[in-house]
Every structure is written in structure tokens, then in C-alpha cells.
Write an enzyme that holds these catalytic residues in place. Structure first.
Site, PDB file in Angstrom:
ATOM      1  N   ASP A  11       0.817  -1.083   0.053  1.00 39.13           N
ATOM      2  CA  ASP A  11      -0.074  -0.107  -0.015  1.00 39.13           C
ATOM      3  C   ASP A  11       0.962   1.274  -0.123  1.00 39.13           C
ATOM      4  O   ASP A  11       2.148   1.120   0.327  1.00 39.13           O
ATOM      5  CB  ASP A  11      -0.865   0.000   1.289  1.00 39.13           C
ATOM      6  CG  ASP A  11      -1.731   1.174   1.206  1.00 39.13           C
ATOM      7  OD1 ASP A  11      -2.400   1.465   0.261  1.00 39.13           O
ATOM      8  OD2 ASP A  11      -1.741   1.838   2.287  1.00 39.13           O
ATOM      9  N   SER A  12       0.186   2.287  -0.354  1.00 35.98           N
ATOM     10  CA  SER A  12       1.152   3.539  -0.258  1.00 35.98           C
ATOM     11  C   SER A  12       1.745   3.895   1.324  1.00 35.98           C
ATOM     12  O   SER A  12       2.525   4.532   1.585  1.00 35.98           O
ATOM     13  CB  SER A  12       0.320   4.868  -0.707  1.00 35.98           C
ATOM     14  OG  SER A  12      -0.919   4.802   0.459  1.00 35.98           O
ATOM     15  N   TYR A  43      -1.012   8.473  -2.425  1.00 35.99           N
ATOM     16  CA  TYR A  43      -1.062   8.034  -3.887  1.00 35.99           C
ATOM     17  C   TYR A  43      -2.298   8.706  -4.614  1.00 35.99           C
ATOM     18  O   TYR A  43      -2.342   8.993  -5.798  1.00 35.99           O
ATOM     19  CB  TYR A  43      -1.217   6.522  -4.199  1.00 35.99           C
ATOM     20  CG  TYR A  43      -0.014   5.768  -4.155  1.00 35.99           C
ATOM     21  CD1 TYR A  43       1.490   6.481  -3.807  1.00 35.99           C
ATOM     22  CD2 TYR A  43      -0.065   4.466  -4.121  1.00 35.99           C
ATOM     23  CE1 TYR A  43       2.467   5.580  -3.849  1.00 35.99           C
ATOM     24  CE2 TYR A  43       1.146   3.693  -4.057  1.00 35.99           C
ATOM     25  CZ  TYR A  43       2.285   4.158  -3.998  1.00 35.99           C
ATOM     26  OH  TYR A  43       3.514   3.304  -3.822  1.00 35.99           O
ATOM     27  N   GLY A  44      -3.421   8.790  -3.948  1.00 36.18           N
ATOM     28  CA  GLY A  44      -4.590   9.113  -4.213  1.00 36.18           C
ATOM     29  C   GLY A  44      -4.802  10.607  -4.743  1.00 36.18           C
ATOM     30  O   GLY A  44      -6.065  10.861  -5.382  1.00 36.18           O
ATOM     31  N   CYS A  75      -4.552  -1.773  -1.975  1.00 38.82           N
ATOM     32  CA  CYS A  75      -4.550  -0.258  -2.339  1.00 38.82           C
ATOM     33  C   CYS A  75      -5.416   0.096  -3.485  1.00 38.82           C
ATOM     34  O   CYS A  75      -5.254  -0.373  -4.519  1.00 38.82           O
ATOM     35  CB  CYS A  75      -3.240   0.536  -2.446  1.00 38.82           C
ATOM     36  SG  CYS A  75      -3.407   2.138  -2.838  1.00 38.82           S
ATOM     37  N   ASN A  76      -6.691   0.437  -3.421  1.00 36.76           N
ATOM     38  CA  ASN A  76      -7.361   0.590  -4.192  1.00 36.76           C
ATOM     39  C   ASN A  76      -6.998   1.518  -5.403  1.00 36.76           C
ATOM     40  O   ASN A  76      -7.209   1.232  -6.414  1.00 36.76           O
ATOM     41  CB  ASN A  76      -8.850   1.503  -3.727  1.00 36.76           C
ATOM     42  CG  ASN A  76      -9.655   0.558  -2.924  1.00 36.76           C
ATOM     43  OD1 ASN A  76     -10.678  -0.100  -3.203  1.00 36.76           O
ATOM     44  ND2 ASN A  76      -9.312   0.330  -1.489  1.00 36.76           N
ATOM     45  N   CYS A 193     -11.188   3.023   0.148  1.00 36.45           N
ATOM     46  CA  CYS A 193      -9.744   3.218   0.221  1.00 36.45           C
ATOM     47  C   CYS A 193      -9.397   2.326   1.461  1.00 36.45           C
ATOM     48  O   CYS A 193     -10.217   2.376   2.498  1.00 36.45           O
ATOM     49  CB  CYS A 193      -9.719   4.595   0.437  1.00 36.45           C
ATOM     50  SG  CYS A 193      -7.809   5.130   1.128  1.00 36.45           S
ATOM     51  N   THR A 194      -8.371   1.576   1.443  1.00 39.18           N
ATOM     52  CA  THR A 194      -7.937   0.730   2.517  1.00 39.18           C
ATOM     53  C   THR A 194      -7.520   1.401   3.575  1.00 39.18           C
ATOM     54  O   THR A 194      -7.431   0.887   4.852  1.00 39.18           O
ATOM     55  CB  THR A 194      -6.962  -0.119   1.893  1.00 39.18           C
ATOM     56  OG1 THR A 194      -5.811   0.495   1.836  1.00 39.18           O
ATOM     57  CG2 THR A 194      -7.081  -1.213   0.958  1.00 39.18           C
ATOM     58  N   HIS A 195      -7.368   2.724   3.687  1.00 40.11           N
ATOM     59  CA  HIS A 195      -7.048   3.469   5.289  1.00 40.11           C
ATOM     60  C   HIS A 195      -8.509   3.671   5.866  1.00 40.11           C
ATOM     61  O   HIS A 195      -8.243   3.753   6.909  1.00 40.11           O
ATOM     62  CB  HIS A 195      -6.426   5.017   4.851  1.00 40.11           C
ATOM     63  CG  HIS A 195      -4.937   5.117   4.287  1.00 40.11           C
ATOM     64  ND1 HIS A 195      -4.642   4.427   3.323  1.00 40.11           N
ATOM     65  CD2 HIS A 195      -4.097   5.363   5.203  1.00 40.11           C
ATOM     66  CE1 HIS A 195      -3.520   4.574   2.982  1.00 40.11           C
ATOM     67  NE2 HIS A 195      -2.981   5.260   4.346  1.00 40.11           N
TER      68      HIS A 195
HETATM   69  N1  DGL Z   1      -4.984   3.022   0.733  1.00 35.29           N
HETATM   70  C1  DGL Z   1      -5.141   3.703  -0.590  1.00 35.29           C
HETATM   71  C2  DGL Z   1      -6.228   3.223  -1.216  1.00 35.29           C
HETATM   72  O1  DGL Z   1      -6.750   2.086  -0.912  1.00 35.29           O
HETATM   73  C3  DGL Z   1      -4.889   5.187  -0.678  1.00 35.29           C
HETATM   74  C4  DGL Z   1      -4.197   6.073   0.093  1.00 35.29           C
HETATM   75  C5  DGL Z   1      -3.357   7.288  -0.771  1.00 35.29           C
HETATM   76  O2  DGL Z   1      -3.925   8.184  -1.142  1.00 35.29           O
HETATM   77  O3  DGL Z   1      -2.145   6.967  -0.686  1.00 35.29           O
HETATM   78  O4  DGL Z   1      -6.694   3.865  -2.162  1.00 35.29           O
END
Ligand code: DGL
Length: 277
Positions: A11-12, A43-44, A75-76, A193-195
């Protein structure tokens, strides 16, 4: 690729820990190596090219250093931007992605209004737009790019200060419109989003206890188990220590704190190593 090799999870930052938790439960006989790319997050809110380049660099490094037998993109955003490219470049490696769980949401919504919380990059991706178009009609999806929320969850893991995350949860959940189980209200929320599952209880409180929250983490873990089973890649013997290795391209402090907070058993005491990639 051997069945005794570890499974790479990526993941990021700390979001993939919500998926790792489900993977550890579904695959207790396996070893994992988790890579967070916090030096290049979030990343998003960046461009596709950045996410593709980073995802490829992480995957190549995990193959070289660990000979991983499968790669879970927890990570989506990375799945949406880079999943196809990674599969094209690594056709011999099982690659499992995650996407916002729109389909499961259509099966539980009664009001036929579903909120989707995800990053800007995920919602703008062709992969998501195709999924959205395919399932819209009988169900209306209300999309919300939750700028800043993943970063706030990263910071909170370290500082324990909840105020900023809570303000963003209020802002983004509030912007979706009326929530509840009455006609015309959003009765189902997709955590895309996995967060976000890491703060699910607070999203639930803000949304209304009557709203279903959908987190695909467990489905991804089951899918990973099915793929390893079909390919004869399940570990034959119980895992040797360590069960989990932790890598982070940044200082890794949030990741260390997240693992200590959200994981159980031996994985909880995994030692963090620098990841220069
Ligand atoms: N956890 C990431 C996801 O599932 C996104 C987090 C980020 O923006 O880096 O999309």
C-alpha cells in the site's frame, strides 16, 4: 516461485494493514512481507504515472529480495492506476487487487442509494468508471473523493490526535447527503480506500448506525487463498519466524504504530526495516 516463499502485500502507507489483518486470519500458515511506500504517498492525490512507477518499483524489489509467490495490492488507488500494467509485466506472478465494493453494496442496499468514499485517483480511473457505469441504474451511487482523509489517518496512527481525521470524516460523510434507512436516504457506504476501515467505527457513528459499511478486505483475503490453492502455492509447512516482515520507504513510524495497534499475535511484534526503492 516456491510455496514456502512469502506473500507480498503493498500500500502507499498504513491502509493495507486493514487488508493484512484479514489475510493473516484467512491464511494462518503463510509468511507475509508488507511494503508501505509512505515516502511517496499519498497516491490518491497524484497522477497515474507516479502510482504506476511506484507500484512497479515496489513489486520488482519484493520479487528480487524475497522471491514473493503472490502480490496483494492492498490499495484501491494502485489497483485502479497500475493493476493492469503490473499484470502485463509480471504474467507469471499471481497479482490480487482491491476495488471499491460496489457489487456487494448493490446486494445489501434497500433504499438503492449507496455512498462511495474513495480517493480522487480511484474515482477518476477508467477501471472505476467502467464498474460504476455497469452497476448504476437500479442503484444510484453518490461518489465522494475524500481528499486528505488517508493522510490524516496516517498522521493519527502516530500522534493519536483524532481531531483532524474526525473533521474530515464529518466533512466528507456530510457531503454525501442524508444517510439512514428511510426512502431517499443513503443506507450503504462503500469504504473504497484501504485506510478508511481503520477508522470504520467513527465513520459509522458519523453516518448513522443504520448505515451498512462495506469493506472488501475479507473478500480479498478469501480470493487470495483461493488463488494460492488453485495454483498449488499454499505453504506446506507452518511458517518459520518471522510471520511478517515490515518495510517502509519513509520513516515507517506510522506503519509501526498501525501494526502494533491493529494486528494481533506474533505479527504485532514485526520489526520494521528501511525500504529504499
Ligand atoms: N490506501 C489507498 C487506497 O486504498 C490510498 C491512500 C493514498 O492516497 O495514498 O486507495
Amino acid at each position: 516461485m516456491t510455496s514456502s516463499a512469502p506473500i507480498g502485500v503493498f500500500d502507499s502507507g498504513i491502509g493495507g494493514v486493514s487488508v493484512l489483518r484479514a489475510l493473516l486470519a484467512a491464511l494462518p500458515g503463510e509468511r507475509f512481507v508488507y511494503a508501505g511506500d509512505s515516502a511517496h504517498a499519498p497516491y490518491g492525490e497524484q497522477g497515474d504515472a507516479h502510482v504506476i512507477a511506484r507500484s512497479e518499483a515496489v513489486l520488482a524489489s519484493l520479487r528480487r529480495r524475497y522471491g514473493i509467490k503472490a502480490f496483494v495490492i492492498a490499495c484501491n488507488t494502485a489497483t485502479a492506476a497500475a493493476g493492469r500494467t503490473l499484470r502485463e509485466r509480471h504474467p507469471d506472478l499471481p497479482i490480487i487487487g482491491i476495488e471499491p465494493a460496489l457489487k456487494p453494496a448493490t446486494l445489501v442496499t434497500r433504499t438503492k442509494r449507496v455512498g462511495v468514499m474513495a480517493t480522487r485517483v480511484t474515482l477518476a480511473s477508467q477501471k472505476f468508471r467502467d464498474l460504476h457505469e455497469r452497476l448504476s441504474g437500479p442503484v444510484e451511487f453518490i461518489l465522494r473523493a475524500c481528499d486528505g482523509l488517508a493522510s490524516a489517518i496516517e498522521r493519527e496512527a502516530l500522534t493519536e490526535q483524532q481531531a483532524q481525521t474526525d473533521a474530515l470524516i464529518n466533512q466528507h460523510v456530510g457531503a454525501l447527503g442524508p444517510l439512514g434507512d428511510a426512502p431517499g436516504q443513503i443506507d450503504t457506504l462503500v469504504l473504497g480506500c484501504t485506510h478508511y476501515p481503520l477508522v470504520a467505527a467513527r465513520i459509522q457513528r458519523q453516518a448513522s448506525l443504520k448505515v451498512n459499511l462495506i469493506d472488501p478486505g475479507e473478500a480479498v483475503a478469501r480470493h487470495t487463498r483461493d488463488i494460492l490453492t488453485a495454483k498449488g502455492l499454499l505453504a506446506a509447512a507452518p511458517p518459520s519466524e518471522p510471520v511478517l516482515e515490515l518495510l517502509d520507504s519513509g520513516d515507517g513510524q506510522s506503519l509501526g504504530a498501525a501494526v502494533a495497534k491493529w494486528l494481533e499475535g506474533p505479527a504485532r511484534s514485526a520489526v520494521l526495516q528501511p525500504f529504499s526503492v
